[in-house]
Design a protein around this motif. Structure first.
Motif, PDB file in Angstrom:
ATOM      1  N   THR A  94      -0.649  -1.945   4.574  1.00 19.71           N
ATOM      2  CA  THR A  94       0.481  -1.416   3.804  1.00 19.71           C
ATOM      3  C   THR A  94       1.783  -2.064   4.261  1.00 19.71           C
ATOM      4  OG1 THR A  94      -0.643   0.703   3.445  1.00 19.71           O
ATOM      5  CG2 THR A  94       1.766   0.690   3.260  1.00 19.71           C
ATOM      6  N   ARG A  95       1.976  -2.111   5.561  1.00 19.99           N
ATOM      7  CA  ARG A  95       3.172  -2.762   6.120  1.00 19.99           C
ATOM      8  C   ARG A  95       3.285  -4.212   5.660  1.00 19.99           C
ATOM      9  NH1 ARG A  95       2.448  -4.408  12.138  1.00 19.99           N
ATOM     10  NH2 ARG A  95       1.113  -5.872  10.972  1.00 19.99           N
ATOM     11  N   ASP A  96       2.159  -4.922   5.700  1.00 22.43           N
ATOM     12  CA  ASP A  96       2.180  -6.346   5.370  1.00 22.43           C
ATOM     13  C   ASP A  96       2.353  -6.611   3.878  1.00 22.43           C
ATOM     14  OD1 ASP A  96       1.882  -6.800   8.057  1.00 22.43           O
ATOM     15  OD2 ASP A  96      -0.271  -7.242   7.966  1.00 22.43           O
ATOM     16  N   MET A  97       2.128  -5.595   3.049  1.00 22.67           N
ATOM     17  CA  MET A  97       2.410  -5.727   1.615  1.00 22.67           C
ATOM     18  C   MET A  97       3.899  -5.586   1.321  1.00 22.67           C
ATOM     19  SD  MET A  97      -0.550  -3.551  -0.315  1.00 22.67           S
ATOM     20  CE  MET A  97      -2.303  -3.916  -0.137  1.00 22.67           C
ATOM     21  N   GLY A  98       4.634  -5.095   2.303  1.00 21.05           N
ATOM     22  CA  GLY A  98       6.050  -4.835   2.075  1.00 21.05           C
ATOM     23  C   GLY A  98       6.305  -3.414   1.638  1.00 21.05           C
ATOM     24  N   SER A  99       5.310  -2.557   1.802  1.00 19.40           N
ATOM     25  CA  SER A  99       5.428  -1.152   1.439  1.00 19.40           C
ATOM     26  C   SER A  99       5.728  -0.325   2.686  1.00 19.40           C
ATOM     27  CB  SER A  99       4.119  -0.664   0.803  1.00 19.40           C
ATOM     28  OG  SER A  99       4.150   0.745   0.607  1.00 19.40           O
ATOM     29  N   ASN A 100       6.289   0.847   2.493  1.00 13.55           N
ATOM     30  CA  ASN A 100       6.512   1.753   3.625  1.00 13.55           C
ATOM     31  C   ASN A 100       5.813   3.087   3.424  1.00 13.55           C
ATOM     32  OD1 ASN A 100       8.074   2.999   1.697  1.00 13.55           O
ATOM     33  ND2 ASN A 100      10.012   2.841   2.809  1.00 13.55           N
ATOM     34  N   LEU A 101       4.878   3.154   2.463  1.00 12.45           N
ATOM     35  CA  LEU A 101       4.232   4.433   2.161  1.00 12.45           C
ATOM     36  C   LEU A 101       2.752   4.236   1.865  1.00 12.45           C
ATOM     37  CD1 LEU A 101       5.639   7.248  -0.099  1.00 12.45           C
ATOM     38  CD2 LEU A 101       3.286   6.487  -0.367  1.00 12.45           C
ATOM     39  N   LEU A 102       1.923   4.977   2.592  1.00 12.90           N
ATOM     40  CA  LEU A 102       0.477   5.014   2.384  1.00 12.90           C
ATOM     41  C   LEU A 102       0.068   6.458   2.128  1.00 12.90           C
ATOM     42  CD1 LEU A 102      -2.483   3.974   2.547  1.00 12.90           C
ATOM     43  CD2 LEU A 102      -2.321   4.221   5.031  1.00 12.90           C
ATOM     44  N   GLY A 103      -0.415   6.737   0.917  1.00 12.59           N
ATOM     45  CA  GLY A 103      -0.844   8.087   0.574  1.00 12.59           C
ATOM     46  C   GLY A 103      -2.337   8.160   0.372  1.00 12.59           C
ATOM     47  N   GLY A 104      -2.800   9.312  -0.090  1.00 12.05           N
ATOM     48  CA  GLY A 104      -4.213   9.453  -0.433  1.00 12.05           C
ATOM     49  C   GLY A 104      -4.964  10.451   0.418  1.00 12.05           C
ATOM     50  N   VAL A 105      -6.291  10.403   0.267  1.00 13.49           N
ATOM     51  CA  VAL A 105      -7.187  11.345   0.945  1.00 13.49           C
ATOM     52  C   VAL A 105      -7.488  10.784   2.330  1.00 13.49           C
ATOM     53  CG1 VAL A 105      -9.304  12.695   0.722  1.00 13.49           C
ATOM     54  CG2 VAL A 105      -8.126  11.886  -1.324  1.00 13.49           C
ATOM     55  N   THR A 106      -6.572  11.022   3.240  1.00 16.88           N
ATOM     56  CA  THR A 106      -6.696  10.505   4.604  1.00 16.88           C
ATOM     57  C   THR A 106      -7.307  11.518   5.567  1.00 16.88           C
ATOM     58  OG1 THR A 106      -4.419  11.231   5.075  1.00 16.88           O
ATOM     59  CG2 THR A 106      -4.717   8.969   4.289  1.00 16.88           C
ATOM     60  N   HIS A 107      -7.553  12.722   5.098  1.00 24.36           N
ATOM     61  CA  HIS A 107      -8.016  13.800   5.965  1.00 24.36           C
ATOM     62  C   HIS A 107      -9.526  13.977   5.994  1.00 24.36           C
ATOM     63  CE1 HIS A 107      -8.289  15.883   2.089  1.00 24.36           C
ATOM     64  NE2 HIS A 107      -7.042  15.471   1.874  1.00 24.36           N
ATOM     65  N   SER A 108     -10.243  13.443   4.999  1.00 27.54           N
ATOM     66  CA  SER A 108     -11.693  13.649   4.900  1.00 27.54           C
ATOM     67  C   SER A 108     -12.260  12.672   3.888  1.00 27.54           C
ATOM     68  CB  SER A 108     -12.015  15.086   4.469  1.00 27.54           C
ATOM     69  OG  SER A 108     -11.343  15.420   3.268  1.00 27.54           O
ATOM     70  N   ALA A 109     -13.581  12.583   3.855  1.00 22.65           N
ATOM     71  CA  ALA A 109     -14.218  11.748   2.836  1.00 22.65           C
ATOM     72  C   ALA A 109     -13.979  12.365   1.469  1.00 22.65           C
ATOM     73  CB  ALA A 109     -15.709  11.637   3.110  1.00 22.65           C
ATOM     74  N   MET A 110     -13.690  11.545   0.479  1.00 20.91           N
ATOM     75  CA  MET A 110     -13.479  12.059  -0.869  1.00 20.91           C
ATOM     76  C   MET A 110     -14.825  12.137  -1.584  1.00 20.91           C
ATOM     77  SD  MET A 110     -10.977  10.708  -3.930  1.00 20.91           S
ATOM     78  CE  MET A 110     -12.271   9.754  -4.731  1.00 20.91           C
ATOM     79  N   HIS A 111     -15.474  13.286  -1.449  1.00 24.73           N
ATOM     80  CA  HIS A 111     -16.741  13.518  -2.137  1.00 24.73           C
ATOM     81  C   HIS A 111     -17.030  15.015  -2.118  1.00 24.73           C
ATOM     82  CE1 HIS A 111     -19.751  13.643   1.477  1.00 24.73           C
ATOM     83  NE2 HIS A 111     -18.598  14.126   1.816  1.00 24.73           N
ATOM     84  N   ARG A 112     -18.109  15.402  -2.746  1.00 26.25           N
ATOM     85  CA  ARG A 112     -18.454  16.824  -2.833  1.00 26.25           C
ATOM     86  C   ARG A 112     -19.144  17.270  -1.546  1.00 26.25           C
ATOM     87  NH1 ARG A 112     -19.776  20.588  -6.971  1.00 26.25           N
ATOM     88  NH2 ARG A 112     -20.083  22.587  -5.934  1.00 26.25           N
ATOM     89  N   TYR A 113     -18.521  18.213  -0.834  1.00 24.20           N
ATOM     90  CA  TYR A 113     -19.120  18.792   0.363  1.00 24.20           C
ATOM     91  C   TYR A 113     -19.975  19.978  -0.049  1.00 24.20           C
ATOM     92  CZ  TYR A 113     -16.029  15.988   3.318  1.00 24.20           C
ATOM     93  OH  TYR A 113     -15.390  14.945   3.945  1.00 24.20           O
ATOM     94  N   GLY A 114     -21.054  20.200   0.681  1.00 24.71           N
ATOM     95  CA  GLY A 114     -21.976  21.273   0.329  1.00 24.71           C
ATOM     96  C   GLY A 114     -21.636  22.612   0.933  1.00 24.71           C
ATOM     97  N   GLN A 115     -20.633  22.640   1.811  1.00 21.90           N
ATOM     98  CA  GLN A 115     -20.255  23.881   2.467  1.00 21.90           C
ATOM     99  C   GLN A 115     -18.802  23.802   2.915  1.00 21.90           C
ATOM    100  OE1 GLN A 115     -22.975  21.926   3.951  1.00 21.90           O
ATOM    101  NE2 GLN A 115     -21.256  20.713   4.747  1.00 21.90           N
ATOM    102  N   ALA A 116     -18.282  24.950   3.326  1.00 21.06           N
ATOM    103  CA  ALA A 116     -16.908  24.979   3.815  1.00 21.06           C
ATOM    104  C   ALA A 116     -16.807  24.199   5.125  1.00 21.06           C
ATOM    105  CB  ALA A 116     -16.460  26.424   4.033  1.00 21.06           C
ATOM    106  N   ARG A 150     -11.324  21.248  -4.543  1.00 18.73           N
ATOM    107  CA  ARG A 150     -12.475  21.643  -3.724  1.00 18.73           C
ATOM    108  C   ARG A 150     -13.704  20.777  -3.949  1.00 18.73           C
ATOM    109  NH1 ARG A 150     -12.873  26.969  -7.383  1.00 18.73           N
ATOM    110  NH2 ARG A 150     -10.710  26.358  -7.648  1.00 18.73           N
ATOM    111  N   TYR A 151     -13.744  20.037  -5.057  1.00 20.33           N
ATOM    112  CA  TYR A 151     -14.892  19.172  -5.347  1.00 20.33           C
ATOM    113  C   TYR A 151     -14.746  17.789  -4.709  1.00 20.33           C
ATOM    114  CZ  TYR A 151     -15.113  22.881  -8.781  1.00 20.33           C
ATOM    115  OH  TYR A 151     -15.109  24.120  -9.389  1.00 20.33           O
ATOM    116  N   GLU A 152     -13.592  17.542  -4.083  1.00 27.05           N
ATOM    117  CA  GLU A 152     -13.342  16.241  -3.456  1.00 27.05           C
ATOM    118  C   GLU A 152     -13.023  16.350  -1.971  1.00 27.05           C
ATOM    119  OE1 GLU A 152     -10.544  13.914  -5.688  1.00 27.05           O
ATOM    120  OE2 GLU A 152     -11.611  14.206  -7.580  1.00 27.05           O
ATOM    121  N   SER A 153     -12.883  17.557  -1.451  1.00 29.93           N
ATOM    122  CA  SER A 153     -12.648  17.755  -0.021  1.00 29.93           C
ATOM    123  C   SER A 153     -12.865  19.223   0.316  1.00 29.93           C
ATOM    124  CB  SER A 153     -11.221  17.354   0.361  1.00 29.93           C
ATOM    125  OG  SER A 153     -10.949  17.711   1.709  1.00 29.93           O
TER     126      SER A 153
END
Length: 303
Positions: A94-116, A150-153
């Motif tokens: 991100t830095r090397d692109m000249g950007s100062n912002l990286l967003g998104g699903v950085t906390h967990s895999a983006m997929h359907r989890y089977g439980q809490a 809830r279907y993505e994290s």
């Protein structure tokens, strides 16, 4: 607000040719910036992106999502370590692109989890964000935590969830990333959620409930943009839409984008920009009407 568009509206791959095409179309359509997707930091092509961005005269932010093999919320130390490395490498890209912002699903895999999320998960995630915040700050990058449905994290589903992590770490390098598509599913009151967490919000997605044309689904966009204007949000707002007409099968599957709600990227982008500008103008006019500026007394012999 700086209005942007997600790269997946134009292309799936991020090659020399598609970089120039997506960035060129974004500038031609009139957007202020593009959100480039980092599927793999090794394939992010930051130099080519930075060159195309400079030539087009627009800005760039980046987005990403973790996966089951690289997930900082995982109880498997190897998987958690891979997730932390992924984000660290994405920060540098991100830095090397000249950007100062990286967003998104950085906390967990983006997929359907089977439980809490299991006990201790959020503690591991917060500990990892503490280290990532130090790296992001050193690189001059702000790192986002996107609240997704809830279907993505099973870790961060609401703005309150994301804001809690940001406040716990207390680093200016971290921010909450919000998305109308996900809020339409998870929030009790979108405007109230934005108002009480505006101090943490650093990036905004405008996405329709059907991932198509803005205004064609069930998201209450007047409420959404009024809340942003009322809170004096002045960061990026990125239009996000997905269609199998553009996306390759694997990416479409990951996003559950199986229904073709649109086929013409340029028409979608043009109308999306017009829609967002209209919503912001209407929200601003409404706010001024409710809270007019006080009449200034003029004391001059010429009046």
């Amino acid at each position: 607000m700086q209005l942007g568009i997600h790269a997946l509206v134009w292309v799936t791959d991020w090659t020399e040719d598609t970089i120039c095409y997506a960035i060129g179309k974004t500038a031609e359509t009139g957007y202020d910036l593009i959100e480039a997707v980092i599927f793999d930091p090794r394939d992010a092509r930051p130099a080519a992106t930075a060159k195309a961005i400079a030539a087009a005269g627009i800005g760039v932010v980046t987005g990403m999502a973790l996966n089951p093999a690289a997930d900082i919320s995982s109880a498997d130390p190897a998987v958690a370590k891979a997730g932390e490395q992924f984000i660290s490498d994405a920060i540098l890209a991100t830095r090397d692109m000249g950007s100062n912002l990286l967003g998104g699903v950085t906390h967990s895999a983006m997929h359907r989890y089977g439980q809490a999320a299991a006990a201790g998960t959020i503690d591991r995630v917060i500990e990892t964000y503490g280290r990532l915040a130090v790296r992001a700050e050193a690189a001059g990058i702000r790192l986002g935590i996107e609240a997704v449905n809830r279907y993505e994290s099973n870790v961060v589903n609401t703005i309150d969830d994301a804001a809690r992590i940001v406040r716990t770490i207390g680093s200016p390098a971290l921010f909450a990333h919000i998305d109308s598509y996900h809020m339409n599913i998870e929030e009790h009151d979108t405007a109230d959620a934005i108002a009480r967490n505006i101090d943490t919000i650093g990036h905004v997605h405008a996405g329709e409930s059907n991932r198509g044309y803005l205004g064609s689904g069930s998201v209450d966009f007047p409420d959404y943009f009024r809340a942003l204007v009322r809170a004096s949000y002045n960061g990026p707002v990125v239009f996000e839409a997905f269609s199998p007409a553009v996306l390759k099968e694997g990416v479409a599957d990951a996003l559950a984008a199986w229904t073709t709600h649109w086929t013409d990227s340029e028409d979608l982008a043009t109308k999306g920009l017009r829609f967002m500008r209209g919503q912001i103008d209407a929200a601003t006019t409404s706010l001024i009407a409710r809270h007019p500026l006080p009449r200034r007394e003029v004391n001059s012999p010429f009046v």
